[in-house]
Design a protein around this motif. Sequence first.
Motif, PDB file in Angstrom:
ATOM      1  N   UNK A   1       0.667  -1.135   0.035  1.00 30.08           N
ATOM      2  CA  UNK A   1       0.038  -0.159  -0.068  1.00 30.08           C
ATOM      3  C   UNK A   1       0.866   1.225  -0.019  1.00 30.08           C
ATOM      4  N   UNK A   2       1.841   1.242   0.852  1.00 27.80           N
ATOM      5  CA  UNK A   2       2.878   2.431   0.752  1.00 27.80           C
ATOM      6  C   UNK A   2       3.455   2.652  -0.734  1.00 27.80           C
ATOM      7  N   UNK A   3       4.074   1.445  -1.110  1.00 28.83           N
ATOM      8  CA  UNK A   3       4.535   1.557  -2.499  1.00 28.83           C
ATOM      9  C   UNK A   3       3.810   2.080  -3.770  1.00 28.83           C
ATOM     10  N   UNK A   4       2.661   1.232  -3.384  1.00 29.42           N
ATOM     11  CA  UNK A   4       1.576   1.412  -4.825  1.00 29.42           C
ATOM     12  C   UNK A   4       0.614   2.500  -4.654  1.00 29.42           C
ATOM     13  N   UNK A   5       0.352   2.966  -3.340  1.00 28.95           N
ATOM     14  CA  UNK A   5      -0.801   3.919  -3.245  1.00 28.95           C
ATOM     15  C   UNK A   5      -0.431   5.177  -2.539  1.00 28.95           C
ATOM     16  N   UNK A   6       0.378   5.117  -1.408  1.00 30.44           N
ATOM     17  CA  UNK A   6       0.810   6.346  -0.926  1.00 30.44           C
ATOM     18  C   UNK A   6       1.671   7.246  -1.629  1.00 30.44           C
ATOM     19  N   UNK A   7       3.178   6.754  -1.836  1.00 29.33           N
ATOM     20  CA  UNK A   7       4.150   7.457  -2.684  1.00 29.33           C
ATOM     21  C   UNK A   7       3.752   7.772  -4.011  1.00 29.33           C
ATOM     22  N   UNK A   8       3.099   7.126  -4.793  1.00 30.01           N
ATOM     23  CA  UNK A   8       2.556   7.525  -6.171  1.00 30.01           C
ATOM     24  C   UNK A   8       1.508   8.555  -6.221  1.00 30.01           C
ATOM     25  N   UNK A   9       0.779   8.655  -4.950  1.00 30.64           N
ATOM     26  CA  UNK A   9      -0.368   9.601  -5.114  1.00 30.64           C
ATOM     27  C   UNK A   9      -0.371  10.955  -5.581  1.00 30.64           C
ATOM     28  N   UNK A  10      -1.354  11.477  -6.147  1.00 27.79           N
ATOM     29  CA  UNK A  10      -1.231  13.094  -6.286  1.00 27.79           C
ATOM     30  C   UNK A  10      -0.974  13.866  -4.954  1.00 27.79           C
ATOM     31  N   UNK A  11      -1.670  13.156  -3.887  1.00 22.42           N
ATOM     32  CA  UNK A  11      -1.614  14.132  -2.923  1.00 22.42           C
ATOM     33  C   UNK A  11      -0.138  14.041  -2.203  1.00 22.42           C
ATOM     34  N   UNK A  12       0.561  12.816  -1.946  1.00 27.57           N
ATOM     35  CA  UNK A  12       1.894  12.709  -1.689  1.00 27.57           C
ATOM     36  C   UNK A  12       2.683  13.585  -2.534  1.00 27.57           C
ATOM     37  N   UNK A  13       2.472  13.645  -3.650  1.00 28.14           N
ATOM     38  CA  UNK A  13       3.266  14.547  -4.581  1.00 28.14           C
ATOM     39  C   UNK A  13       3.207  15.941  -4.089  1.00 28.14           C
ATOM     40  N   UNK A  14       1.908  16.350  -3.829  1.00 31.89           N
ATOM     41  CA  UNK A  14       1.738  17.890  -3.383  1.00 31.89           C
ATOM     42  C   UNK A  14       2.430  18.002  -2.156  1.00 31.89           C
ATOM     43  N   UNK A  15       2.414  17.211  -1.257  1.00 34.68           N
ATOM     44  CA  UNK A  15       3.001  17.166  -0.154  1.00 34.68           C
ATOM     45  C   UNK A  15       4.430  17.386  -0.259  1.00 34.68           C
ATOM     46  N   UNK A  16       5.126  16.494  -0.813  1.00 36.13           N
ATOM     47  CA  UNK A  16       6.592  16.922  -1.395  1.00 36.13           C
ATOM     48  C   UNK A  16       6.770  18.003  -2.003  1.00 36.13           C
ATOM     49  N   UNK A  17       5.839  18.548  -2.692  1.00 38.20           N
ATOM     50  CA  UNK A  17       6.334  19.872  -3.525  1.00 38.20           C
ATOM     51  C   UNK A  17       6.123  20.788  -2.385  1.00 38.20           C
ATOM     52  N   UNK A  18       5.259  20.802  -1.471  1.00 39.90           N
ATOM     53  CA  UNK A  18       5.181  21.926  -0.450  1.00 39.90           C
ATOM     54  C   UNK A  18       6.166  21.884   0.336  1.00 39.90           C
ATOM     55  N   UNK A  19       6.659  20.645   0.779  1.00 42.04           N
ATOM     56  CA  UNK A  19       7.747  20.756   1.605  1.00 42.04           C
ATOM     57  C   UNK A  19       9.283  21.002   1.134  1.00 42.04           C
ATOM     58  N   UNK A  20       9.239  20.604  -0.329  1.00 36.54           N
ATOM     59  CA  UNK A  20      10.736  20.764  -0.771  1.00 36.54           C
ATOM     60  C   UNK A  20      10.837  21.864  -1.469  1.00 36.54           C
ATOM     61  N   UNK A  21       9.689  22.484  -1.919  1.00 33.57           N
ATOM     62  CA  UNK A  21       9.539  23.781  -3.095  1.00 33.57           C
ATOM     63  C   UNK A  21      10.089  23.262  -4.266  1.00 33.57           C
ATOM     64  N   UNK A  22       9.872  22.112  -4.493  1.00 35.09           N
ATOM     65  CA  UNK A  22      10.172  21.405  -5.745  1.00 35.09           C
ATOM     66  C   UNK A  22       8.967  20.830  -6.400  1.00 35.09           C
TER      67      UNK A  22
END
Length: 642
Positions: free
Chosen positions: A435-456
């Motif tokens: 679930x972490x590999x296939x659902x959380x990490x590739x999700x648009x929500x996690x992408x948005x969280x990464x973008x917010x935290x890293x400014x990338x």
Amino acid sequence: MRPRSPTEAVNGPPAKRQRRSGSFGTDSHDPVPFFATNLFSPSSISSLGEQYQSAQPWKHVVIDKLFQESLLTRVKDEIVEHLSFTEKETDIYRASPSVLQTGDLASLNYLEESQRKLFPALQTLRDSLYSKEFRDFIRKVTGCGPLSSRKDRQDMSVNTYKKTCHLLNHDDVIGSRRVSYILYMPLPIDQPWQSEWGGALELYPVVPGSNPPEPAAIPSKTIEPSWGQWVMFEVQPGKSFHSVEEVVVDTDRNGRQRLSISGWFHRAQPGEEDYEDEPEADTFISSRNQLISHSSLAHSYTENDQPLLPSDALTSEAITFLSAYINPVYLTPKAMTALTERFAAESSLELHRFLVDNLAEKLQTGLAQRDVEDGLGERRARRMPSHSSGTNVQWHVKGPPHKSRYCILSDKRPSGRPNSPSYIAEDSPEWIMRRLQDVLFPSPAFRAWLANVTSLLPLRHSVEARRFRPGLDYTLATSEESEARLDVCLALTPPLEPAQIKRLDGSWESGEWGGWECYLAPPDTEEDPTVYKSSKSHKSGKNGKPSEQSNGTSNGDATNGHAHDRLAEGDDGDESMSEDEEDDSGPLLTVQPGFNRLLLVLRDERVMHFTKYLSASAPGCRWDVYGEWEVGMVEENETDAD
């Protein structure tokens, strides 16, 4: 006081590097009597040649006794009594924590007369090996081309592998090397080396159809060391893949150690009598050059995903989705602002207690139990696991081992039938990791969280749930030549129980079991990029370089809890070194295995990254979910800025 080693002699003042008269030379004695009886006979050469040509997985030959026992025993005595060794720690061509090694034995010629007299047998052995008689013998057995007779092409050293020493997969291709050899001298002489002690030479077949050629993940032949045994093979780019299994036995009062003399015969050089102009080997496919390669980022976000900017706040839908996985403290505006500021300053973050408690508890219990069930826990029967350990319908080995080796979740989809071998029970550790590999990490929500935290802006990516088994698994140092990467690693190695801490000789925090993440600065052109200082080096983050905030030392809840509170509050913490104390030769960042801790690192182009080989002395596997993102920078135009 011990005399200087050959390394020390070579590195001494120029006046002491002059060739001394009266030294042993390849023409100063008849070498044949020092070798095993009848070794040079036509029948012996014919038999060995047939063995060499038919050997699998590639051409090699094993000679049980190469030298006369009297010479070999004297060589052993000189090594033990008079030679000094130095340590060399790398992730590729030597071992960890270190192999003890002398300098090049060609430098015996440059020792002071009084010191050279300490090594008459060792000089005789060296000169016999590089004599014309033995070089002709090698050519007849292997069918290789001309071998150099030059003194500066005598390339050999003494190595001792003690407990935890090993040598990872490679093909030996460097420069003009033509034939590799190992002369085994395990000690003590009267106690045969046992297979359960490790230290075997492992030979790997090439995967059919691989281009460039890659070794299979598992060796097809192992050669146990024995006293006086000789192994040799022709160096072939992309073919002669081999490694040395970790030594898992202690050095006892009898001096037990896997002692050997190893080296290379080089191609004849221009100007030599036997020199032949021959095409250069295709070294591009060598194991060393293949490390400079681009990783495959196979997954892209769909066109339907809404464009995002790092400054965009998380939507309520994204927060709801992420809250099922991520500790809510990391989803609050205050915490995310603090994380963004810290990442901008340090280019890395460590977030403790990252997953919500119910998932973390199931993983901690389940992964520790899985190690026990698969014979990879602390009390495993054999210290050195077999290459099939931990593999089943759910996990399989991924290579190629000249770059990396570890287990990943199988591509086979889990069955819904409890009696099926591929069945994965809901809430099992494999189910959660998938679930972490296939659902959380590739999700648009996690992408948005990464973008917010890293400014990338995260773009293409790859994600793997990984299992590193003790005594088997690692990744070697690789880098991207022209672009940056965002590395995201969720560490899931179960913490030790209090009883284990008291019982075990070692800890994850000390780094002695390996399994740590390491980032190295781009090497200078003349440096060996695989040589580095201890993993315990610390470097504070300045000028955008990663820093080690906690060194990943906390497996317990108390430290983890304090850590995430500090991050949420935006406390910068103390600098680990002053500017004057920083050592530029050490790693940029090292992080030990931990549990429920997310590591974010912006890896610039040419920065090297690897996961250190996990020693057989580790009490269990190193687990994680690792993602790698191609990232873009967002530039504000003047209108937006206004």
